[in-house]
Write a protein that holds these residues in place. Structure first.
Motif, PDB file in Angstrom:
ATOM      1  N   ILE A  67       0.841  -1.198   0.000  1.00  0.00           N
ATOM      2  CA  ILE A  67       0.000   0.000   0.000  1.00  0.00           C
ATOM      3  C   ILE A  67       0.875   1.247   0.000  1.00  0.00           C
ATOM      4  O   ILE A  67       0.593   2.227  -0.702  1.00  0.00           O
ATOM      5  CB  ILE A  67      -0.942  -0.014   1.219  1.00  0.00           C
ATOM      6  CG1 ILE A  67      -1.910  -1.193   1.115  1.00  0.00           C
ATOM      7  CG2 ILE A  67      -1.719   1.299   1.325  1.00  0.00           C
ATOM      8  CD1 ILE A  67      -2.859  -1.312   2.286  1.00  0.00           C
ATOM      9  N   GLY A  68       1.952   1.216   0.775  1.00  0.00           N
ATOM     10  CA  GLY A  68       2.869   2.351   0.784  1.00  0.00           C
ATOM     11  C   GLY A  68       3.521   2.596  -0.555  1.00  0.00           C
ATOM     12  O   GLY A  68       3.827   3.738  -0.911  1.00  0.00           O
ATOM     13  N   ALA A  69       3.758   1.526  -1.328  1.00  0.00           N
ATOM     14  CA  ALA A  69       4.364   1.676  -2.650  1.00  0.00           C
ATOM     15  C   ALA A  69       3.347   2.112  -3.694  1.00  0.00           C
ATOM     16  O   ALA A  69       3.682   2.855  -4.623  1.00  0.00           O
ATOM     17  CB  ALA A  69       5.004   0.356  -3.075  1.00  0.00           C
ATOM     18  N   LEU A  70       2.113   1.680  -3.551  1.00  0.00           N
ATOM     19  CA  LEU A  70       1.084   1.973  -4.539  1.00  0.00           C
ATOM     20  C   LEU A  70       0.456   3.341  -4.327  1.00  0.00           C
ATOM     21  O   LEU A  70       0.005   3.975  -5.287  1.00  0.00           O
ATOM     22  CB  LEU A  70       0.011   0.892  -4.496  1.00  0.00           C
ATOM     23  CG  LEU A  70      -1.073   0.916  -5.577  1.00  0.00           C
ATOM     24  CD1 LEU A  70      -0.449   0.813  -6.957  1.00  0.00           C
ATOM     25  CD2 LEU A  70      -2.065  -0.224  -5.360  1.00  0.00           C
ATOM     26  N   PHE A  71       0.443   3.824  -3.083  1.00  0.00           N
ATOM     27  CA  PHE A  71      -0.267   5.064  -2.784  1.00  0.00           C
ATOM     28  C   PHE A  71       0.286   6.272  -3.544  1.00  0.00           C
ATOM     29  O   PHE A  71      -0.497   7.099  -4.016  1.00  0.00           O
ATOM     30  CB  PHE A  71      -0.255   5.333  -1.277  1.00  0.00           C
ATOM     31  CG  PHE A  71      -1.199   6.417  -0.857  1.00  0.00           C
ATOM     32  CD1 PHE A  71      -2.546   6.154  -0.680  1.00  0.00           C
ATOM     33  CD2 PHE A  71      -0.744   7.715  -0.657  1.00  0.00           C
ATOM     34  CE1 PHE A  71      -3.422   7.151  -0.305  1.00  0.00           C
ATOM     35  CE2 PHE A  71      -1.605   8.723  -0.287  1.00  0.00           C
ATOM     36  CZ  PHE A  71      -2.950   8.441  -0.099  1.00  0.00           C
ATOM     37  N   PRO A  72       1.626   6.464  -3.675  1.00  0.00           N
ATOM     38  CA  PRO A  72       2.110   7.619  -4.451  1.00  0.00           C
ATOM     39  C   PRO A  72       1.602   7.619  -5.895  1.00  0.00           C
ATOM     40  O   PRO A  72       1.287   8.679  -6.438  1.00  0.00           O
ATOM     41  CB  PRO A  72       3.635   7.463  -4.394  1.00  0.00           C
ATOM     42  CG  PRO A  72       3.881   6.729  -3.130  1.00  0.00           C
ATOM     43  CD  PRO A  72       2.743   5.766  -3.015  1.00  0.00           C
ATOM     44  N   ALA A  73       1.531   6.441  -6.518  1.00  0.00           N
ATOM     45  CA  ALA A  73       1.008   6.380  -7.883  1.00  0.00           C
ATOM     46  C   ALA A  73      -0.473   6.755  -7.910  1.00  0.00           C
ATOM     47  O   ALA A  73      -0.928   7.479  -8.808  1.00  0.00           O
ATOM     48  CB  ALA A  73       1.207   4.973  -8.454  1.00  0.00           C
ATOM     49  N   ILE A  74      -1.229   6.287  -6.918  1.00  0.00           N
ATOM     50  CA  ILE A  74      -2.644   6.648  -6.830  1.00  0.00           C
ATOM     51  C   ILE A  74      -2.788   8.149  -6.600  1.00  0.00           C
ATOM     52  O   ILE A  74      -3.658   8.810  -7.189  1.00  0.00           O
ATOM     53  CB  ILE A  74      -3.326   5.850  -5.707  1.00  0.00           C
ATOM     54  CG1 ILE A  74      -3.299   4.354  -6.040  1.00  0.00           C
ATOM     55  CG2 ILE A  74      -4.747   6.324  -5.490  1.00  0.00           C
ATOM     56  CD1 ILE A  74      -3.863   3.480  -4.945  1.00  0.00           C
ATOM     57  N   PHE A  75      -1.925   8.697  -5.733  1.00  0.00           N
ATOM     58  CA  PHE A  75      -1.960  10.131  -5.449  1.00  0.00           C
ATOM     59  C   PHE A  75      -1.710  10.936  -6.722  1.00  0.00           C
ATOM     60  O   PHE A  75      -2.398  11.935  -6.990  1.00  0.00           O
ATOM     61  CB  PHE A  75      -0.916  10.461  -4.386  1.00  0.00           C
ATOM     62  CG  PHE A  75      -0.823  11.922  -4.045  1.00  0.00           C
ATOM     63  CD1 PHE A  75      -1.751  12.511  -3.208  1.00  0.00           C
ATOM     64  CD2 PHE A  75       0.202  12.705  -4.561  1.00  0.00           C
ATOM     65  CE1 PHE A  75      -1.657  13.854  -2.891  1.00  0.00           C
ATOM     66  CE2 PHE A  75       0.293  14.046  -4.259  1.00  0.00           C
ATOM     67  CZ  PHE A  75      -0.635  14.634  -3.417  1.00  0.00           C
ATOM     68  N   ALA A  76      -0.727  10.520  -7.535  1.00  0.00           N
ATOM     69  CA  ALA A  76      -0.424  11.223  -8.780  1.00  0.00           C
ATOM     70  C   ALA A  76      -1.597  11.140  -9.753  1.00  0.00           C
ATOM     71  O   ALA A  76      -1.930  12.122 -10.428  1.00  0.00           O
ATOM     72  CB  ALA A  76       0.835  10.644  -9.409  1.00  0.00           C
ATOM     73  N   MET A  77      -2.225   9.983  -9.823  1.00  0.00           N
ATOM     74  CA  MET A  77      -3.367   9.834 -10.724  1.00  0.00           C
ATOM     75  C   MET A  77      -4.568  10.645 -10.243  1.00  0.00           C
ATOM     76  O   MET A  77      -5.356  11.142 -11.065  1.00  0.00           O
ATOM     77  CB  MET A  77      -3.723   8.353 -10.860  1.00  0.00           C
ATOM     78  CG  MET A  77      -2.683   7.559 -11.629  1.00  0.00           C
ATOM     79  SD  MET A  77      -3.158   5.852 -11.932  1.00  0.00           S
ATOM     80  CE  MET A  77      -1.749   5.289 -12.898  1.00  0.00           C
ATOM     81  N   LEU A  78      -4.716  10.804  -8.939  1.00  0.00           N
ATOM     82  CA  LEU A  78      -5.794  11.653  -8.412  1.00  0.00           C
ATOM     83  C   LEU A  78      -5.555  13.112  -8.791  1.00  0.00           C
ATOM     84  O   LEU A  78      -6.510  13.845  -9.091  1.00  0.00           O
ATOM     85  CB  LEU A  78      -5.884  11.499  -6.894  1.00  0.00           C
ATOM     86  CG  LEU A  78      -6.474  10.178  -6.384  1.00  0.00           C
ATOM     87  CD1 LEU A  78      -6.408  10.128  -4.856  1.00  0.00           C
ATOM     88  CD2 LEU A  78      -7.907   9.993  -6.863  1.00  0.00           C
TER      89      LEU A  78
ATOM     90  N   PHE B 170      -8.160  17.196 -14.827  1.00  0.00           N
ATOM     91  CA  PHE B 170      -9.134  16.988 -15.917  1.00  0.00           C
ATOM     92  C   PHE B 170     -10.495  17.541 -15.562  1.00  0.00           C
ATOM     93  O   PHE B 170     -11.219  18.061 -16.413  1.00  0.00           O
ATOM     94  CB  PHE B 170      -9.251  15.488 -16.226  1.00  0.00           C
ATOM     95  CG  PHE B 170      -8.275  15.009 -17.264  1.00  0.00           C
ATOM     96  CD1 PHE B 170      -8.377  15.393 -18.580  1.00  0.00           C
ATOM     97  CD2 PHE B 170      -7.236  14.150 -16.904  1.00  0.00           C
ATOM     98  CE1 PHE B 170      -7.486  14.946 -19.532  1.00  0.00           C
ATOM     99  CE2 PHE B 170      -6.331  13.703 -17.839  1.00  0.00           C
ATOM    100  CZ  PHE B 170      -6.447  14.102 -19.160  1.00  0.00           C
ATOM    101  N   LYS B 171     -10.870  17.458 -14.279  1.00  0.00           N
ATOM    102  CA  LYS B 171     -12.173  17.967 -13.850  1.00  0.00           C
ATOM    103  C   LYS B 171     -12.181  19.488 -13.706  1.00  0.00           C
ATOM    104  O   LYS B 171     -13.180  20.140 -14.031  1.00  0.00           O
ATOM    105  CB  LYS B 171     -12.564  17.332 -12.515  1.00  0.00           C
ATOM    106  CG  LYS B 171     -12.942  15.858 -12.613  1.00  0.00           C
ATOM    107  CD  LYS B 171     -14.223  15.690 -13.426  1.00  0.00           C
ATOM    108  CE  LYS B 171     -14.670  14.233 -13.451  1.00  0.00           C
ATOM    109  NZ  LYS B 171     -15.916  14.063 -14.246  1.00  0.00           N
ATOM    110  N   LEU B 172     -11.081  20.058 -13.224  1.00  0.00           N
ATOM    111  CA  LEU B 172     -11.038  21.486 -12.954  1.00  0.00           C
ATOM    112  C   LEU B 172     -10.787  22.320 -14.200  1.00  0.00           C
ATOM    113  O   LEU B 172     -11.330  23.418 -14.351  1.00  0.00           O
ATOM    114  CB  LEU B 172      -9.952  21.793 -11.913  1.00  0.00           C
ATOM    115  CG  LEU B 172     -10.218  21.277 -10.492  1.00  0.00           C
ATOM    116  CD1 LEU B 172      -9.021  21.542  -9.604  1.00  0.00           C
ATOM    117  CD2 LEU B 172     -11.464  21.919  -9.904  1.00  0.00           C
TER     118      LEU B 172
END
Length: 345
Positions: free
Chosen positions: A324-335, A341-343
């Motif tokens: 989870i610690g390794a995957l979260f930065p990638a998720i954060f970047a995609m967020l 894209f929304k703004l």
């Protein structure tokens, strides 16, 4: 259609390589200034410093590549936008995703190259960088458990273990204590040129000296490098081998698991860079100058870099699984990309 893909691919590739070269020069310059302070210490001379900068360059390339990719994509597509070439492509009926196909190819190609660099170039060159800079020596030492042995190393120098204490148990009690001034790796065995062995028996304690004692242990050169080097500079194969060694001896492997999964998910960070760059390029291109795009790209790149360095370890400290610690930065970047894209229209 193929010409458009080839054109966007070439443009984004050239600008990404240019940004990568520029960032390498900037970071190398600051590293050079930092290393100047150590010249003269431990026989560290100017020639050694130059060798260190050269050997450490692949590691710097591996670290700064995501930011170079973000800036290169911004500049490359921004160049097309400033010449109204993106507008012409969109007018021809291409969607945003289809317009970015060439840049996506660039991302995939360079990401594959960076993965190869991180696996096969960074580990040996970073090790050589530590050798020439005398940073592979440590006065802190370490403890290791391997089978029936508990090994205490007080310091190490150039992969030579110094001031060794080896403890062996029998029937849940201390049975042998082996002391040696040093231990070196020879033919895949750790050899003590001279040692003192103290044996604890129920009725007597014996003390004898000897030479060339070979210690059969799983702590090979790879394991020792893993103990000395930062996990991020090891290959995924070496990381997995060391994780297996740690878990076989009931030792904590969470930090190395974090580094392993970070390498696995690193391409997701690279893909997220182009997702972040896309809305910045397409949104109100005429009102957004190249300087503003670069500034936004630098800020977002720094935020993602800091999050990559901090969030993983923070999640690890919080007790969550390393994956989870390794995957979260990638998720954060995609967020961040999703929010842009929304703004941005």
């Amino acid at each position: 259609m193929l010409k458009i893909d080839r054109y966007t691919f070439t443009t984004s590739l050239l600008f990404t390589l240019f940004c990568l070269l520029l960032l390498i020069i900037i970071e190398s310059f600051f590293t050079f200034l930092n290393e100047l302070q150590d010249i003269g210490d431990d026989q560290y001379q100017l020639v050694d410093m130059i060798k260190f900068l050269l050997y450490d360059m692949p590691a710097r390339v591996y670290r700064i590549f995501p930011m170079a990719l973000l800036l290169g994509t911004l500049l490359g597509l921004g160049q097309l936008a400033s010449h109204n070439e993106l507008t012409a492509i969109r007018t021809a009926g291409f969607s945003k995703a289809r317009t970015l196909r060439g840049a996506i190819y660039t991302t995939l190609l360079l990401s594959a190259a960076i993965v190869w660099v991180g696996e096969y170039i960074v580990p040996p060159t970073h090790e050589e960088a530590l050798v020439v800079s005398h940073k592979n020596s440590s006065n802190k030492g370490f403890w290791a458990i391997d089978g029936d042995y508990i090994i205490e190393v007080n310091s190490l120098e150039n992969l030579t273990l110094k001031n060794i204490n080896v403890y062996s148990s029998k029937d849940q009690a201390l049975h042998k204590w082996i002391k040696a001034p040093e231990m070196v790796l020879s033919n895949n065995e750790w050899v003590m040129p001279s040692f003192t062995e103290i044996t604890f028996n129920p009725d007597i304690i014996t003390d004898q000296k000897g030479q060339d004692f070979a210690l059969n242990t799983h702590i090979d050169k790879t394991a020792l490098n893993a103990l000395v080097n930062d996990p991020e500079y090891l290959s995924s194969q070496d990381l997995w081998r060391f994780i297996t060694y740690l878990e076989q001896n009931n030792l904590d492997s969470s930090e190395y698991r974090l580094a392993f999964w970070s390498k696995i998910f690193n391409p997701l960070i690279n893909i997220s860079m182009i997702l972040i760059a896309a809305p910045l390029v397409f949104a109100q291109q005429r009102r957004q100058g190249i300087g503003e795009r670069i500034l936004i790209g630098v800020i977002l790149g720094l935020i993602i870099y800091l999050m990559t360095q901090m969030l993983g370890h923070f999640i690890l400290i919080s007790g969550f699984p390393p994956i989870i610690g390794a995957l979260f930065p990638a998720i954060f970047a995609m967020l961040i990309a999703y929010g842009l894209f929304k703004l941005l229209p």
